[in-house]
Design a protein around this motif. Structure first.
Motif: not given
Length: 174
Positions: A63-64, A67-68, A70-71
């Motif tokens: 999950l992290i 999210w990461w 997509r930065r």
């Protein structure tokens, strides 16, 4: 949707790729141990609780990472991941593409040109060299000749998955 070949700084990509790998490994270790300890302290010692803790650690790490990645500063890593996916799709049909290119199929010539350009870029980005592969060098040279013979530019701008799908639908079944 068309995938365009882009210019990527190899040094910067390798740095980010290593950073992602080490960070994800560390997060998996920390989360796996933390969840395992929490479960063992709450419900008692069991192999299955430890395994569940590691599985929960893997889920949290995933999950992290989702999210990461997509930065905006992860653009190079996203690009190379997509490049590898597209190269894998094309490589699944290499024998058929090679046969069709020898028969002058322009679509096959374009797909093979993308494959060779993408593989060359991937080698550069990952700091590998495959220039001693005589078979692949001969295939590149033959491809270049075929493209010149048909009046096509030496390089392609990118890869359209729809072209591969159309090629697959039109290829003869054996």
């Amino acid at each position: 949707m068309m995938f365009r070949l882009e210019s990527v700084d190899a040094r910067q990509y390798r740095h980010k790729s290593k950073r992602v790998g080490w960070t994800m490994a560390a997060l998996l270790l920390v989360f796996g141990l933390a969840f395992s300890q929490l479960l063992v302290q709450s419900f008692g010692s069991s192999f299955w609780l430890n395994a569940l803790g590691v599985l929960l650690g893997l889920l949290a790490t995933s999950l992290i990472f989702a999210w990461w990645r997509r930065r905006p500063d992860m653009a190079e890593v996203r690009y190379v991941t997509r490049l590898k996916q597209h190269l894998a799709r094309v490589s699944a049909h290499l024998s058929t593409l090679r046969q069709a290119s020898r028969q002058g199929d322009v679509r096959a010539l374009d797909l093979l040109a993308f494959y060779h350009q993408g593989m060359a870029q991937l080698e550069t980005l990952e700091g590998r060299t495959m220039d001693d592969d005589a078979e692949r060098l001969a295939e590149r040279l033959e491809l270049r000749k075929q493209r010149q013979l048909h009046g096509l530019p030496e390089e392609v701008a990118g890869f359209d998955p729809a072209e591969l799908d159309a090629f697959r639908r039109s290829e003869p079944r054996t």
